[in-house]
Design an enzyme around this catalytic site. Structure first.
Site, mmCIF file in Angstrom:
data_model
loop_
_atom_site.group_PDB
_atom_site.id
_atom_site.type_symbol
_atom_site.label_atom_id
_atom_site.label_comp_id
_atom_site.label_asym_id
_atom_site.label_seq_id
_atom_site.Cartn_x
_atom_site.Cartn_y
_atom_site.Cartn_z
ATOM 1 N N GLU A 28 -3.774 -9.324 2.641
ATOM 2 C CA GLU A 28 -3.605 -9.786 4.024
ATOM 3 C C GLU A 28 -4.825 -9.494 4.888
ATOM 4 O O GLU A 28 -4.920 -9.998 6.019
ATOM 5 C CB GLU A 28 -2.367 -9.128 4.653
ATOM 6 C CG GLU A 28 -2.542 -7.713 5.159
ATOM 7 C CD GLU A 28 -2.484 -6.651 4.065
ATOM 8 O OE1 GLU A 28 -2.561 -5.454 4.398
ATOM 9 O OE2 GLU A 28 -2.365 -7.010 2.871
ATOM 10 N N CYS A 46 0.832 -1.208 0.000
ATOM 11 C CA CYS A 46 0.000 0.000 0.000
ATOM 12 C C CYS A 46 0.870 1.262 0.000
ATOM 13 O O CYS A 46 1.656 1.464 -0.912
ATOM 14 C CB CYS A 46 -0.991 -0.034 1.166
ATOM 15 S SG CYS A 46 -2.387 1.118 0.934
ATOM 16 N N HIS A 75 -4.561 -5.111 -0.498
ATOM 17 C CA HIS A 75 -4.484 -5.741 0.821
ATOM 18 C C HIS A 75 -4.984 -7.185 0.848
ATOM 19 O O HIS A 75 -6.016 -7.490 1.455
ATOM 20 C CB HIS A 75 -5.276 -4.907 1.822
ATOM 21 C CG HIS A 75 -4.678 -3.573 2.096
ATOM 22 N ND1 HIS A 75 -3.568 -3.399 2.895
ATOM 23 C CD2 HIS A 75 -5.027 -2.333 1.650
ATOM 24 C CE1 HIS A 75 -3.259 -2.109 2.952
ATOM 25 N NE2 HIS A 75 -4.122 -1.450 2.205
#
Length: 301
Positions: A237, A142, A235
């Site tokens: 994760e 990011c 993202h």
């Protein structure tokens, strides 16, 4: 193989409850193998959540991983207790003489601020430079990815008129790449950011290649072989409810798209990206393992 983290790190209980094998230092010492040494430079305010999310993905890979938590040396966290930071994090100044197989640099909630005005920008620049001599491979995430591209290649970020938030369909442009192995031709990725890097700003002749992007939210994943870095703007994760938590934190201002069933914030979202996250992080760890020197001292030579 399991991941080794501190015995009393909060993430341990969460991961063990999920069935992730977490190894103690004593158990790790019994195995006659060299573990992968991975540093996590955690720039996120909620450090415990980010630790858990990254450790979950690394702990599912078939290699023994030692995850070391690193922080900016001269920055005081306002959202995570000083006790937690002191117990589990090492300032970068304390590890700068050491070498790592991998480094993960997270995002940070500073996307709307010019890089040079971020309080820890000078140290982060030194960390990026250090990664070229002391780290075999880096994964930037990011804002961390935007910052790395700006530092190494001078690529500017662009502010968005509104927050890009939701789960978006992405196209796999390089299925033969070792980073993309096993990922489908199209796959879902959570997005949560206020800025973007644009394809037309990528300089020619630097070896940068776009591995995945979205028609709605733009670039997602860039391979940067010259810097031995994978830049991930989104993202994989994220937990199932991370976007819901952000929506509540933002007081309902930015409804995540393609996330809540029927766009009803009371409805339980389905996690359609979990397997994609495991594949990407597994590929990154595997490729790092295949190419890193056996002797850590040889990294950077």
């Amino acid at each position: 193989m399991p991941i080794r983290i501190a015995d009393n790190l909060p993430a341990r209980r969460t991961l063990e409850a999920e069935g992730v094998i977490v190894m103690s230092e004593t158990e790790a010492a019994r195995q006659d193998i060299r573990p992968m040494r991975i540093a996590l430079l955690n720039l996120m305010p909620d450090k415990i959540t980010t630790e858990t999310q990254i450790a979950r993905l690394l702990g599912a890979t078939p290699l023994q991983v030692d995850l070391e938590l690193v922080r900016i040396s001269d920055h005081v966290s306002k959202n995570t207790s000083a006790g937690h930071i002191s117990a589990f994090y090492r300032p970068w100044d304390d590890v700068r003489a050491e070498k790592y197989d991998g480094l993960i640099v997270t995002g940070a909630p500073v996307e709307t601020i010019p890089y040079e005005e971020v309080s820890y920008w000078d140290e982060l620049r030194r960390i990026f430079d250090w990664s070229q001599s002391n780290v075999h491979r880096t994964l930037s995430v990011c804002w961390g990815a935007m910052a790395a591209l700006y530092h190494f290649h001078g690529i500017e970020k662009h502010g968005l008129p509104t927050k890009a938030s939701g789960v978006f369909r992405h196209v796999n442009h390089a299925p033969a790449s070792p980073w993309m192995r096993g990922l489908p031709d199209v796959f879902d990725v959570p997005v949560s950011r206020w800025s973007e890097v644009r394809r037309e700003d990528l300089p020619e002749g630097r070896g940068l290649s776009v591995l995945a992007d979205s028609a709605e939210t733009g670039l997602c994943l860039i391979d940067d072989p010259a810097m031995r870095t994978l830049h991930m703007f989104n993202h994989l994760e994220y937990d199932t409810l991370t976007l819901a938590g952000e929506y509540a934190r933002d007081e309902g201002k930015y409804l995540p798209r393609n996330y809540f069933p029927g766009d009803d914030p009371q409805a339980m979202p389905a996690n359609t990206w979990r397997g994609h996250g495991h594949l990407l992080y597994g590929n990154w760890i595997n490729e790092t393992y295949q190419t890193t020197p056996y002797d850590l001292a040889d990294i950077g030579r």
